[in-house]
Design a protein around this motif. Structure first.
Motif, PDB file in Angstrom:
ATOM      1  N   VAL A 133       0.820  -1.214   0.000  1.00  0.00           N
ATOM      2  CA  VAL A 133       0.000   0.000   0.000  1.00  0.00           C
ATOM      3  C   VAL A 133       0.856   1.267   0.000  1.00  0.00           C
ATOM      4  O   VAL A 133       0.488   2.267  -0.635  1.00  0.00           O
ATOM      5  CB  VAL A 133      -0.993   0.002   1.191  1.00  0.00           C
ATOM      6  CG1 VAL A 133      -0.278   0.105   2.531  1.00  0.00           C
ATOM      7  CG2 VAL A 133      -2.016   1.122   1.030  1.00  0.00           C
ATOM      8  N   VAL A 134       2.014   1.224   0.647  1.00  0.00           N
ATOM      9  CA  VAL A 134       2.849   2.433   0.701  1.00  0.00           C
ATOM     10  C   VAL A 134       3.476   2.744  -0.663  1.00  0.00           C
ATOM     11  O   VAL A 134       3.392   3.885  -1.133  1.00  0.00           O
ATOM     12  CB  VAL A 134       3.907   2.305   1.816  1.00  0.00           C
ATOM     13  CG1 VAL A 134       4.912   3.450   1.747  1.00  0.00           C
ATOM     14  CG2 VAL A 134       3.215   2.300   3.183  1.00  0.00           C
ATOM     15  N   PRO A 135       4.096   1.769  -1.353  1.00  0.00           N
ATOM     16  CA  PRO A 135       4.570   2.070  -2.710  1.00  0.00           C
ATOM     17  C   PRO A 135       3.437   2.515  -3.634  1.00  0.00           C
ATOM     18  O   PRO A 135       3.641   3.377  -4.506  1.00  0.00           O
ATOM     19  CB  PRO A 135       5.185   0.744  -3.172  1.00  0.00           C
ATOM     20  CG  PRO A 135       5.570   0.050  -1.916  1.00  0.00           C
ATOM     21  CD  PRO A 135       4.523   0.435  -0.907  1.00  0.00           C
ATOM     22  N   ALA A 136       2.239   1.946  -3.449  1.00  0.00           N
ATOM     23  CA  ALA A 136       1.101   2.349  -4.282  1.00  0.00           C
ATOM     24  C   ALA A 136       0.729   3.797  -4.020  1.00  0.00           C
ATOM     25  O   ALA A 136       0.390   4.546  -4.961  1.00  0.00           O
ATOM     26  CB  ALA A 136      -0.097   1.429  -4.018  1.00  0.00           C
ATOM     27  N   PRO A 148       9.258  12.275  -5.385  1.00  0.00           N
ATOM     28  CA  PRO A 148       9.590  11.493  -4.193  1.00  0.00           C
ATOM     29  C   PRO A 148      10.664  12.120  -3.318  1.00  0.00           C
ATOM     30  O   PRO A 148      10.543  12.106  -2.090  1.00  0.00           O
ATOM     31  CB  PRO A 148      10.040  10.150  -4.772  1.00  0.00           C
ATOM     32  CG  PRO A 148       9.261  10.025  -6.032  1.00  0.00           C
ATOM     33  CD  PRO A 148       9.192  11.423  -6.596  1.00  0.00           C
ATOM     34  N   SER A 149      11.707  12.687  -3.923  1.00  0.00           N
ATOM     35  CA  SER A 149      12.786  13.270  -3.120  1.00  0.00           C
ATOM     36  C   SER A 149      12.335  14.507  -2.356  1.00  0.00           C
ATOM     37  O   SER A 149      13.011  14.947  -1.423  1.00  0.00           O
ATOM     38  CB  SER A 149      13.968  13.629  -4.022  1.00  0.00           C
ATOM     39  OG  SER A 149      13.604  14.630  -4.952  1.00  0.00           O
ATOM     40  N   ARG A 150      11.193  15.058  -2.730  1.00  0.00           N
ATOM     41  CA  ARG A 150      10.674  16.270  -2.109  1.00  0.00           C
ATOM     42  C   ARG A 150       9.577  15.967  -1.086  1.00  0.00           C
ATOM     43  O   ARG A 150       9.157  16.836  -0.325  1.00  0.00           O
ATOM     44  CB  ARG A 150      10.108  17.161  -3.222  1.00  0.00           C
ATOM     45  CG  ARG A 150       9.993  18.625  -2.923  1.00  0.00           C
ATOM     46  CD  ARG A 150       9.717  19.396  -4.201  1.00  0.00           C
ATOM     47  NE  ARG A 150       8.580  18.852  -4.952  1.00  0.00           N
ATOM     48  CZ  ARG A 150       8.414  18.968  -6.269  1.00  0.00           C
ATOM     49  NH1 ARG A 150       9.308  19.593  -7.001  1.00  0.00           N
ATOM     50  NH2 ARG A 150       7.352  18.458  -6.873  1.00  0.00           N
ATOM     51  N   ALA A 196       9.448  -0.522  10.397  1.00  0.00           N
ATOM     52  CA  ALA A 196      10.742  -0.684   9.717  1.00  0.00           C
ATOM     53  C   ALA A 196      10.519  -1.076   8.260  1.00  0.00           C
ATOM     54  O   ALA A 196      11.227  -0.602   7.354  1.00  0.00           O
ATOM     55  CB  ALA A 196      11.593  -1.730  10.429  1.00  0.00           C
ATOM     56  N   GLY A 197       9.525  -1.919   8.018  1.00  0.00           N
ATOM     57  CA  GLY A 197       9.212  -2.295   6.647  1.00  0.00           C
ATOM     58  C   GLY A 197       8.696  -1.123   5.830  1.00  0.00           C
ATOM     59  O   GLY A 197       9.083  -0.934   4.667  1.00  0.00           O
ATOM     60  N   LEU A 202       9.467   3.165   1.714  1.00  0.00           N
ATOM     61  CA  LEU A 202       9.562   4.588   1.371  1.00  0.00           C
ATOM     62  C   LEU A 202      10.938   4.904   0.787  1.00  0.00           C
ATOM     63  O   LEU A 202      11.047   5.596  -0.229  1.00  0.00           O
ATOM     64  CB  LEU A 202       9.300   5.448   2.612  1.00  0.00           C
ATOM     65  CG  LEU A 202       7.851   5.529   3.090  1.00  0.00           C
ATOM     66  CD1 LEU A 202       7.783   6.223   4.448  1.00  0.00           C
ATOM     67  CD2 LEU A 202       6.972   6.271   2.078  1.00  0.00           C
ATOM     68  N   ALA A 203      11.977   4.391   1.425  1.00  0.00           N
ATOM     69  CA  ALA A 203      13.336   4.644   0.936  1.00  0.00           C
ATOM     70  C   ALA A 203      13.521   4.092  -0.477  1.00  0.00           C
ATOM     71  O   ALA A 203      14.129   4.740  -1.339  1.00  0.00           O
ATOM     72  CB  ALA A 203      14.362   4.039   1.888  1.00  0.00           C
ATOM     73  N   ALA A 204      12.973   2.910  -0.720  1.00  0.00           N
ATOM     74  CA  ALA A 204      13.096   2.306  -2.049  1.00  0.00           C
ATOM     75  C   ALA A 204      12.362   3.120  -3.106  1.00  0.00           C
ATOM     76  O   ALA A 204      12.740   3.126  -4.282  1.00  0.00           O
ATOM     77  CB  ALA A 204      12.553   0.881  -2.020  1.00  0.00           C
ATOM     78  N   ALA A 205      11.321   3.857  -2.668  1.00  0.00           N
ATOM     79  CA  ALA A 205      10.561   4.700  -3.595  1.00  0.00           C
ATOM     80  C   ALA A 205      11.163   6.095  -3.738  1.00  0.00           C
ATOM     81  O   ALA A 205      10.627   6.927  -4.464  1.00  0.00           O
ATOM     82  CB  ALA A 205       9.116   4.803  -3.121  1.00  0.00           C
TER      83      ALA A 205
END
Length: 250
Positions: A133-136, A148-150, A196-197, A202-205
């Motif tokens: 759900v978070v990557p979505a 994303p970086s912003r 943590a997951g 989020l970091a991967a995105a």
């Protein structure tokens, strides 16, 4: 009532605790969940009190029908009562419209790109973490112009990896999808660290999440916890954008 508030560059983030409401035991006091068995009138009063404490109109808060999935809805106004679709993430470009997440151990995820004028919120429990759900949510925001970086990101009160005990097979299933969620309880049994997951996703995105103090709902008597109490209330986490792009927060 409002456990934490953060204001950054026109983006507003807030998290409630369990105090300052009118609900009776076992929902005392500030239960904001409408589907947990509490008196509906008490929930309406609690939601109004929380909104007013944040300087929001209660009619400008979007509540989801959370189902532990990965679907994302784009909104420009709250749904009428009883008509919210089954989604676990919402996105808006309407300034002043607050997006709310209900939790009692799951991880609330709040995102905002004040420059693009886009805010998003997600309910990430163990199933939602695995479903993505978070990557979505990040993808839905990016499709509408967010960078994303912003994006500014906050996670809220949730059960910690040291307390969220699960069977070994379940830990393995989650870790196969999100290795960073693999954890062990403080008493040495298998567990899952949902936050943590979420942070890893989020970091991967491309979203950077600063270290944040975060209470464990199971350990904190100031917060509702389903794993601790079973029949209990729900906390709320809110994100909204105010004013014009680039406005300094008050």
């Amino acid at each position: 009532m409002i456990g934490q508030q953060h204001h950054v560059s026109g983006a507003h983030f807030a998290f409630t605790d369990r105090w300052g409401g009118v609900s009776a035991a076992p929902y005392e006091q500030l239960n904001l969940g409408g589907a947990v068995g509490d008196d509906p009138a008490a929930v309406r009063t609690n939601r109004a009190r929380a909104a007013e404490a944040l300087g929001l109109d209660p009619a400008d808060v979007v509540w989801m029908n959370q189902v532990h999935g990965r679907d994302v809805a784009v909104v420009d106004a709250p749904w009428t009562e009883g008509d919210a679709p089954p989604v676990d993430a919402v996105v808006t470009s309407r300034r002043g419209l607050a997006l709310a997440v209900l939790t009692a151990d799951c991880t609330p995820v709040l995102l905002a790109d004040p420059v693009a004028g886009i805010a998003g919120a997600a309910h990430a429990g163990r199933p939602g973490l695995v479903a993505g759900v978070v990557p979505a949510l990040v993808a839905a925001m990016t499709e509408r112009g967010a960078e994303p970086s912003r994006i500014l990101a906050h996670t809220g009160p949730s059960v910690c990896g040291g307390c969220y005990e699960v069977p070994e097979e379940m830990r393995a299933e989650v870790a196969a999808v999100v290795p960073e969620a693999w954890a062990t309880t403080s008493w040495g049994t298998p567990s899952v660290d949902v936050t943590a997951g979420v942070r890893a996703q989020l970091a991967a995105a491309g979203v950077q999440l600063r270290p944040q103090p975060q209470p464990c709902t199971r350990e904190s008597t100031d917060h509702f916890s389903y794993r601790r109490d079973r029949t209990t209330g729900r906390l709320a986490s809110y994100v909204w954008l105010g004013g014009a792009p680039g406005e300094a927060a008050l």
